[in-house]
Write a protein that holds these residues in place. Structure first.
Motif, mmCIF file in Angstrom:
data_model
loop_
_atom_site.group_PDB
_atom_site.id
_atom_site.type_symbol
_atom_site.label_atom_id
_atom_site.label_comp_id
_atom_site.label_asym_id
_atom_site.label_seq_id
_atom_site.Cartn_x
_atom_site.Cartn_y
_atom_site.Cartn_z
ATOM 1 N N MET A 1 -54.363 -4.509 -56.373
ATOM 2 C CA MET A 1 -55.326 -5.567 -56.637
ATOM 3 C C MET A 1 -54.608 -6.910 -56.697
ATOM 4 O O MET A 1 -53.473 -6.999 -57.177
ATOM 5 C CB MET A 1 -56.033 -5.289 -57.965
ATOM 6 N N PHE A 2 -55.263 -7.951 -56.219
ATOM 7 C CA PHE A 2 -54.654 -9.277 -56.253
ATOM 8 C C PHE A 2 -54.568 -9.808 -57.687
ATOM 9 O O PHE A 2 -55.300 -9.382 -58.582
ATOM 10 C CB PHE A 2 -55.443 -10.247 -55.375
ATOM 11 N N SER A 3 -53.660 -10.774 -57.878
ATOM 12 C CA SER A 3 -53.441 -11.372 -59.194
ATOM 13 C C SER A 3 -54.011 -12.785 -59.212
ATOM 14 O O SER A 3 -53.645 -13.619 -58.373
ATOM 15 C CB SER A 3 -51.944 -11.430 -59.516
ATOM 16 N N LEU A 4 -54.874 -13.071 -60.147
ATOM 17 C CA LEU A 4 -55.443 -14.405 -60.267
ATOM 18 C C LEU A 4 -54.429 -15.364 -60.876
ATOM 19 O O LEU A 4 -53.781 -15.044 -61.878
ATOM 20 C CB LEU A 4 -56.700 -14.370 -61.135
ATOM 21 N N GLY A 5 -54.296 -16.528 -60.263
ATOM 22 C CA GLY A 5 -53.330 -17.510 -60.744
ATOM 23 C C GLY A 5 -53.889 -18.917 -60.717
ATOM 24 O O GLY A 5 -55.050 -19.148 -60.371
ATOM 25 N N TYR A 6 -53.022 -19.863 -61.076
ATOM 26 C CA TYR A 6 -53.398 -21.270 -61.073
ATOM 27 C C TYR A 6 -52.221 -22.058 -60.522
ATOM 28 O O TYR A 6 -51.053 -21.720 -60.764
ATOM 29 C CB TYR A 6 -53.743 -21.747 -62.484
ATOM 30 N N GLY A 7 -52.513 -23.129 -59.785
ATOM 31 C CA GLY A 7 -51.471 -23.928 -59.162
ATOM 32 C C GLY A 7 -50.945 -25.016 -60.067
ATOM 33 O O GLY A 7 -51.715 -25.739 -60.718
ATOM 34 N N THR A 8 -49.616 -25.175 -60.111
ATOM 35 C CA THR A 8 -49.027 -26.200 -60.962
ATOM 36 C C THR A 8 -49.300 -27.609 -60.449
ATOM 37 O O THR A 8 -49.150 -28.575 -61.203
ATOM 38 C CB THR A 8 -47.505 -26.008 -61.092
ATOM 39 N N ASN A 9 -49.711 -27.743 -59.183
ATOM 40 C CA ASN A 9 -50.072 -29.085 -58.720
ATOM 41 C C ASN A 9 -51.349 -29.581 -59.380
ATOM 42 O O ASN A 9 -51.680 -30.760 -59.282
ATOM 43 C CB ASN A 9 -50.182 -29.145 -57.195
ATOM 44 N N GLY A 10 -52.034 -28.703 -60.075
ATOM 45 C CA GLY A 10 -53.184 -29.091 -60.890
ATOM 46 C C GLY A 10 -52.790 -29.428 -62.308
ATOM 47 O O GLY A 10 -53.646 -29.734 -63.146
ATOM 48 N N PHE A 11 -51.472 -29.367 -62.596
ATOM 49 C CA PHE A 11 -50.917 -29.736 -63.905
ATOM 50 C C PHE A 11 -49.807 -30.769 -63.703
ATOM 51 O O PHE A 11 -48.749 -30.706 -64.321
ATOM 52 C CB PHE A 11 -50.350 -28.505 -64.615
ATOM 53 N N ALA A 12 -50.050 -31.733 -62.819
ATOM 54 C CA ALA A 12 -49.008 -32.686 -62.444
ATOM 55 C C ALA A 12 -48.557 -33.567 -63.602
ATOM 56 O O ALA A 12 -47.458 -34.137 -63.557
ATOM 57 C CB ALA A 12 -49.496 -33.567 -61.298
ATOM 58 N N ASN A 13 -49.373 -33.700 -64.646
ATOM 59 C CA ASN A 13 -49.010 -34.544 -65.777
ATOM 60 C C ASN A 13 -48.394 -33.763 -66.926
ATOM 61 O O ASN A 13 -48.150 -34.325 -68.000
ATOM 62 C CB ASN A 13 -50.247 -35.299 -66.285
ATOM 63 N N HIS A 14 -48.150 -32.484 -66.704
ATOM 64 C CA HIS A 14 -47.548 -31.626 -67.727
ATOM 65 C C HIS A 14 -46.104 -31.292 -67.372
ATOM 66 O O HIS A 14 -45.754 -31.207 -66.196
ATOM 67 C CB HIS A 14 -48.331 -30.308 -67.851
ATOM 68 N N ARG A 15 -45.288 -31.092 -68.398
ATOM 69 C CA ARG A 15 -43.984 -30.465 -68.171
ATOM 70 C C ARG A 15 -44.235 -29.066 -67.620
ATOM 71 O O ARG A 15 -45.217 -28.409 -67.987
ATOM 72 C CB ARG A 15 -43.189 -30.384 -69.473
ATOM 73 N N LEU A 16 -43.345 -28.602 -66.783
ATOM 74 C CA LEU A 16 -43.555 -27.305 -66.147
ATOM 75 C C LEU A 16 -43.698 -26.194 -67.174
ATOM 76 O O LEU A 16 -44.596 -25.351 -67.069
ATOM 77 C CB LEU A 16 -42.401 -26.988 -65.186
ATOM 78 N N GLU A 17 -42.823 -26.184 -68.178
ATOM 79 C CA GLU A 17 -42.892 -25.110 -69.170
ATOM 80 C C GLU A 17 -44.216 -25.134 -69.939
ATOM 81 O O GLU A 17 -44.775 -24.077 -70.272
ATOM 82 C CB GLU A 17 -41.713 -25.187 -70.147
ATOM 83 N N ASP A 18 -44.748 -26.339 -70.199
ATOM 84 C CA ASP A 18 -46.044 -26.431 -70.878
ATOM 85 C C ASP A 18 -47.169 -25.939 -69.972
ATOM 86 O O ASP A 18 -48.085 -25.233 -70.414
ATOM 87 C CB ASP A 18 -46.316 -27.872 -71.301
ATOM 88 N N ALA A 19 -47.105 -26.322 -68.701
ATOM 89 C CA ALA A 19 -48.127 -25.887 -67.756
ATOM 90 C C ALA A 19 -48.159 -24.368 -67.639
ATOM 91 O O ALA A 19 -49.234 -23.748 -67.670
ATOM 92 C CB ALA A 19 -47.872 -26.519 -66.390
ATOM 93 N N LEU A 20 -46.986 -23.769 -67.527
ATOM 94 C CA LEU A 20 -46.923 -22.312 -67.379
ATOM 95 C C LEU A 20 -47.447 -21.606 -68.617
ATOM 96 O O LEU A 20 -48.121 -20.572 -68.521
ATOM 97 C CB LEU A 20 -45.487 -21.884 -67.082
#
Length: 483
Positions: A1-20
């Motif tokens: 089954m596929f895994s649902l995810g979200y793109g970090t380019n939609g969290f451009a104003n967040h630090r990467l660790e916070d976005a994840l």
């Protein structure tokens, strides 16, 4: 089954660790990571070390990842998305894609996505085509070396904007194994002559990354679900129908101003659509929607691996034993059962934290002392084994093929056996399916591995049945007719 995810380019104003962290806390099981100045900068001299550490962290939390390469001003601070694979200075883009492939390898990412770029007004089609062809060939060299799949994304307004163009380019290059397709389902609404579900079916088997968003016909604007004309239910159903098992991540690059709220709304829309797309399978029980017991069990296994000995037998009582596709597979022989899937996830969690030697020993013990349901769970979880444990996995497959339990036989001939079982044993496994009544749809890689010797064996079996006045299984007839 596929895994649902979200793109970090939609969290451009967040630090990467916070976005994840936010993405994972909402419930997403995957992330589409766009390499950018502040999100794992590919030009950072320590990027390999950082990528490896981040990949380990994501894997330990059961988060899959794909690498996206669509950052706006990463390569040229003055021109968005420049240079491209069809501009004059293609080598800059090629170098960046090589870096992305190396980062993907370091992270254990499933694929790297890329696009062609907009054809400059002073460049003719022949020149653009040659640049694109040459560029992709060079990128494929690195992809082959690193064994990382690259997904060409048809992008509205770019040189390659239609799925048919991407497929034609792949064919022109000789259908290379590492050349896959990234499909943005919103783009299907915007520019394709068919809907998203049909695009998915057309690209079936080649999809390495899927981007989820809504759009309107003729307008390349990423919208939240329900704001455009995407049939989200039908789209997700099509992904399941073609057996897609990669990342399907929300792609909303212009929504960073309200990223957490938008990501939560998207999650709600996706979970609702999945429930409608795939009845009667209850996605709130197991799978990407995550039953609380299973989430807690995975965490326990990662922090205390020995806990799997108590958790593995309890799976059926906690999450159920229904077939995943009761209408087409009422016995769960082809697609498995809810408890099969849950046990597979527990084994994947175990594989994240044990050494190959420890994992081999633990899985062998789970199989040896388990009941039939637990043994099926082990067999269906064998693809999680590292290369060092393949020999032990094959011994379990051989043991299952010596039984007459149709569920064990079906589970034994899944993707692990398709990839690793020797020709002689595999052929006899196929015959065993015909003997005991397992549908050949349960046999992974049947079309690829069918050879003249198997056909001879099946023909002999069919002749013996006819000579004895007995009916020949329909699967045997179909196999012989097709080949």
């Amino acid at each position: 089954m596929f895994s649902l995810g979200y793109g970090t380019n939609g969290f451009a104003n967040h630090r990467l660790e916070d976005a994840l962290r936010i993405i994972a806390d909402i419930g997403y099981r995957a992330v589409a990571l766009t390499l950018d100045h502040h999100h794992l900068d590919p030009f950072d001299p320590d990027v390999s070390k950082k990528a490896s550490q981040l990949g380990s962290l994501l894997a330990s939390n059961g988060i899959s990842v794909v690498i996206e390469t669509g950052a706006r001003y990463l390569l040229d601070p003055n021109r968005k998305h420049h240079p491209t694979l069809v501009s004059e200075d293609t080598e800059v883009r090629i170098d960046f894609l090589h870096r992305a492939i190396r980062i993907a390898q370091d992270m254990g990412a499933e694929a790297v996505s890329y696009w062609s770029g907009i054809k400059p007004s002073d460049v003719d089609d022949k020149t653009a085509h040659q640049r694109m062809l040459s560029g992709v060939e060079k990128v494929l060299v690195e992809a082959d070396r690193r064994q990382v799949k690259i997904g060409l994304e048809p992008e509205p307004g770019m040189y390659v904007q239609h799925l048919a163009q991407a497929l034609a380019l792949r064919e022109e290059l000789g259908n290379p194994e590492m050349f896959g397709i990234t499909l943005d389902v919103g783009h299907c609404i915007a520019v394709e002559p068919m809907n998203a579900a049909e695009c998915i079916r057309q690209a079936a088997g080649l999809l390495v990354n899927v981007q989820l968003d809504d759009m309107r016909p003729g307008v390349h604007e990423h919208l939240e679900f329900g704001e455009g004309e995407l049939d989200l239910v039908g789209t997700l159903a099509a992904l399941a129908e073609v057996g897609y098992e990669g990342v399907a991540a929300v792609e909303l690059p212009r929504h960073s101003h309200a990223a957490p709220e938008v990501a939560r709304r998207a999650w709600t829309a996706l979970t609702s659509a999945l429930s409608a797309a795939m009845p009667p399978f209850n996605w709130d029980v197991v799978g990407d929607m995550d039953h609380p017991w299973l989430v807690d069990a995975e965490r326990r296994v990662r922090s205390e691996p020995a806990a799997i000995r108590a958790l593995f037998p309890a799976v059926g009582r906690k999450v159920g034993r229904d077939p995943l596709r009761p209408e087409t597979d009422p016995q769960g022989l082809v697609h498995g059962t809810v408890d099969d899937l849950a046990r597979t996830r527990l084994l994947a969690a175990l594989a994240d934290v044990l050494s190959p030697e420890e994992l081999t020993e633990e899985i062998t013990e789970l199989y040896r002392y388990g009941d039939d349901a637990e043994r099926r769970g082990v067999l269906r979880g064998l693809p999680a084994l590292p290369p060092q444990a393949v020999k032990a996995g094959l011994e379990l497959v051989q043991d299952a093929l010596r039984t007459n339990d149709i569920r064990l036989v079906a589970a034994a001939l899944g993707s692990f056996a398709g990839a690793h079982l020797d020709e002689h044993s595999w052929r006899h496994g196929v015959l065993k399916c015909l003997f005991v009544g397992v549908p050949l749809a349960a046999v992974a890689d049947l079309e690829r591995r069918t050879d003249p010797e198997l056909l001879r064996m099946v023909a002999d079996y069919a002749d013996e049945r006819r000579a004895a006045g007995r009916e020949v299984p329909a699967d045997a007839v179909r196999l012989l007719e097709v080949n």
